[in-house]
Design a protein around this motif. Sequence first.
Motif, PDB file in Angstrom:
ATOM      1  N   CYS A 115     -11.002  -5.102   3.283  1.00  0.00           N
ATOM      2  CA  CYS A 115     -10.134  -3.975   2.913  1.00  0.00           C
ATOM      3  C   CYS A 115      -9.054  -3.763   3.969  1.00  0.00           C
ATOM      4  N   ALA A 116      -9.435  -3.878   5.233  1.00  0.00           N
ATOM      5  CA  ALA A 116      -8.470  -3.687   6.315  1.00  0.00           C
ATOM      6  C   ALA A 116      -7.397  -4.771   6.278  1.00  0.00           C
ATOM      7  N   LEU A 117      -7.790  -6.024   6.013  1.00  0.00           N
ATOM      8  CA  LEU A 117      -6.804  -7.107   5.926  1.00  0.00           C
ATOM      9  C   LEU A 117      -5.864  -6.908   4.740  1.00  0.00           C
ATOM     10  N   ALA A 118      -6.417  -6.524   3.588  1.00  0.00           N
ATOM     11  CA  ALA A 118      -5.571  -6.267   2.422  1.00  0.00           C
ATOM     12  C   ALA A 118      -4.618  -5.111   2.715  1.00  0.00           C
ATOM     13  N   GLY A 119      -5.131  -4.059   3.338  1.00  0.00           N
ATOM     14  CA  GLY A 119      -4.291  -2.919   3.689  1.00  0.00           C
ATOM     15  C   GLY A 119      -3.225  -3.276   4.704  1.00  0.00           C
ATOM     16  N   MET A 120      -3.581  -4.104   5.696  1.00  0.00           N
ATOM     17  CA  MET A 120      -2.620  -4.519   6.721  1.00  0.00           C
ATOM     18  C   MET A 120      -1.480  -5.322   6.091  1.00  0.00           C
ATOM     19  N   ALA A 121      -1.822  -6.269   5.221  1.00  0.00           N
ATOM     20  CA  ALA A 121      -0.786  -7.068   4.565  1.00  0.00           C
ATOM     21  C   ALA A 121       0.131  -6.169   3.736  1.00  0.00           C
ATOM     22  N   LEU A 122      -0.463  -5.259   2.998  1.00  0.00           N
ATOM     23  CA  LEU A 122       0.329  -4.345   2.184  1.00  0.00           C
ATOM     24  C   LEU A 122       1.163  -3.414   3.065  1.00  0.00           C
ATOM     25  N   GLY A 123       0.597  -2.926   4.166  1.00  0.00           N
ATOM     26  CA  GLY A 123       1.326  -2.044   5.080  1.00  0.00           C
ATOM     27  C   GLY A 123       2.542  -2.720   5.693  1.00  0.00           C
ATOM     28  N   ILE A 124       2.417  -4.001   6.035  1.00  0.00           N
ATOM     29  CA  ILE A 124       3.551  -4.743   6.609  1.00  0.00           C
ATOM     30  C   ILE A 124       4.662  -4.890   5.582  1.00  0.00           C
ATOM     31  N   VAL A 125       4.292  -5.231   4.355  1.00  0.00           N
ATOM     32  CA  VAL A 125       5.303  -5.374   3.296  1.00  0.00           C
ATOM     33  C   VAL A 125       6.010  -4.037   3.053  1.00  0.00           C
ATOM     34  N   LEU A 126       5.236  -2.960   2.983  1.00  0.00           N
ATOM     35  CA  LEU A 126       5.833  -1.649   2.729  1.00  0.00           C
ATOM     36  C   LEU A 126       6.740  -1.212   3.871  1.00  0.00           C
ATOM     37  N   ALA A 127       6.298  -1.439   5.105  1.00  0.00           N
ATOM     38  CA  ALA A 127       7.119  -1.040   6.248  1.00  0.00           C
ATOM     39  C   ALA A 127       8.448  -1.803   6.259  1.00  0.00           C
ATOM     40  N   ALA A 128       8.442  -3.031   5.781  1.00  0.00           N
ATOM     41  CA  ALA A 128       9.684  -3.800   5.713  1.00  0.00           C
ATOM     42  C   ALA A 128      10.635  -3.238   4.656  1.00  0.00           C
ATOM     43  N   LEU A 129      10.082  -2.547   3.664  1.00  0.00           N
ATOM     44  CA  LEU A 129      10.894  -2.010   2.575  1.00  0.00           C
ATOM     45  C   LEU A 129      11.363  -0.573   2.794  1.00  0.00           C
ATOM     46  N   VAL A 130      10.835   0.081   3.830  1.00  0.00           N
ATOM     47  CA  VAL A 130      11.211   1.480   4.084  1.00  0.00           C
ATOM     48  C   VAL A 130      12.705   1.560   4.373  1.00  0.00           C
ATOM     49  N   PRO A 131      13.393   2.530   3.771  1.00  0.00           N
ATOM     50  CA  PRO A 131      14.836   2.656   3.990  1.00  0.00           C
ATOM     51  C   PRO A 131      15.192   2.809   5.468  1.00  0.00           C
ATOM     52  N   ARG A 132      16.266   2.199   5.848  1.00  0.00           N
ATOM     53  CA  ARG A 132      16.740   2.273   7.226  1.00  0.00           C
ATOM     54  C   ARG A 132      17.428   3.608   7.473  1.00  0.00           C
ATOM     55  N   LEU A 172      -3.350  -0.149   6.072  1.00  0.00           N
ATOM     56  CA  LEU A 172      -2.016   0.275   5.636  1.00  0.00           C
ATOM     57  C   LEU A 172      -1.251   0.924   6.784  1.00  0.00           C
ATOM     58  N   LEU A 173      -1.911   1.841   7.453  1.00  0.00           N
ATOM     59  CA  LEU A 173      -1.286   2.542   8.572  1.00  0.00           C
ATOM     60  C   LEU A 173      -0.955   1.575   9.705  1.00  0.00           C
ATOM     61  N   GLY A 174      -1.915   0.722  10.046  1.00  0.00           N
ATOM     62  CA  GLY A 174      -1.700  -0.239  11.135  1.00  0.00           C
ATOM     63  C   GLY A 174      -0.570  -1.211  10.847  1.00  0.00           C
ATOM     64  N   GLY A 175      -0.510  -1.728   9.624  1.00  0.00           N
ATOM     65  CA  GLY A 175       0.563  -2.651   9.260  1.00  0.00           C
ATOM     66  C   GLY A 175       1.922  -1.990   9.314  1.00  0.00           C
ATOM     67  N   ALA A 176       1.999  -0.754   8.802  1.00  0.00           N
ATOM     68  CA  ALA A 176       3.272  -0.028   8.818  1.00  0.00           C
ATOM     69  C   ALA A 176       3.700   0.294  10.238  1.00  0.00           C
ATOM     70  N   ILE A 177       2.759   0.710  11.079  1.00  0.00           N
ATOM     71  CA  ILE A 177       3.091   1.037  12.470  1.00  0.00           C
ATOM     72  C   ILE A 177       3.502  -0.219  13.229  1.00  0.00           C
ATOM     73  N   ALA A 178       2.790  -1.309  13.007  1.00  0.00           N
ATOM     74  CA  ALA A 178       3.099  -2.559  13.715  1.00  0.00           C
ATOM     75  C   ALA A 178       4.511  -3.033  13.382  1.00  0.00           C
ATOM     76  N   LEU A 179       4.849  -3.055  12.108  1.00  0.00           N
ATOM     77  CA  LEU A 179       6.185  -3.518  11.745  1.00  0.00           C
ATOM     78  C   LEU A 179       7.248  -2.522  12.181  1.00  0.00           C
ATOM     79  N   GLY A 180       6.960  -1.227  12.064  1.00  0.00           N
ATOM     80  CA  GLY A 180       7.919  -0.211  12.516  1.00  0.00           C
ATOM     81  C   GLY A 180       8.195  -0.318  14.005  1.00  0.00           C
ATOM     82  N   ALA A 181       7.141  -0.510  14.798  1.00  0.00           N
ATOM     83  CA  ALA A 181       7.310  -0.658  16.249  1.00  0.00           C
ATOM     84  C   ALA A 181       8.060  -1.945  16.574  1.00  0.00           C
TER      85      ALA A 181
END
Length: 193
Positions: A115-132, A172-181
Motif C-alpha cells: 500500500c505504501a509503495l502504491a501510495g508513493m508512486a501515486l503521490g509522486i505523479v500527483l505532486a508533479a501535476l500540482v499547479p505551479r 501518498l504524503l511521502g511521494g508528494a513531499i519528496a517531489l515537492g522538496a
Amino acid sequence: MAADIDLSPSSAEALARRAYELGLAKDGLVRALIVLGLAVVAALVTEVPLNVPTLLLALLAWTFLGWRRGHWLKGASVGLLGGFATLLLPMSLLRPCCAPGAMTCEGCCAGPGSCALAGMALGIVLAALVPRGNGPQRAKAGAGMLLGVVSIGAVRCNTLFLGEALGLLAGLLGGAIALGAGSWLWARTRAAA
C-alpha cells in the motif's frame, strides 16, 4: 423595515462580503455533492463498501475546497484524480499475498508495504501535476491536492486494515513531499546559478 438597515459604507461592504462568502459556500456544497456522487458510483462499481463517516469527510472537504477556491481548488482537482485512482486500485495490488477469494478474511496477510509503495508512486505523479506558483500558492495547491486525494482515498481505505490504510496515505504524503522538496531544491539551485 428597509429604513432599519444601516447602509453606511462599512455595513454595506460587510453585507456584500457575507453574501459573497455564502455564495461561495453554496457553490462548494454543489461541487461537493457532485464529487460525492461520483465517489459513490465508483465505490459501487468497484464493490467497495460505503461508510457514512467517510462520505461525510469527503462532503466537508470538498465543500471547504469549493469555498476557498483558487490554488486550493486547483490542487484538489489533481487530488481528485489521485483519489479516484486510489479508489479504483484493485485489492490484488494492495494485498498481493492473499488469494482473490480471501481478500476480506482475518487470516490473510495485510500488506502495508504494498500500500505504501502504491501510495508513493501515486503521490509522486500527483505532486508533479500540482499547479505551479510562488511559495504560498504552491503550498495551498499542495494542501488542496492532499485534502482532495485523502477525502476520496479514504473511501478505499475504509476497506483496508489500519496498517494498509496508513501505508497508503503515508505513501501518498511521502511521494508528494519528496517531489515537492525536490522541485523546490531544483528551482533554488537554478536561481542561484
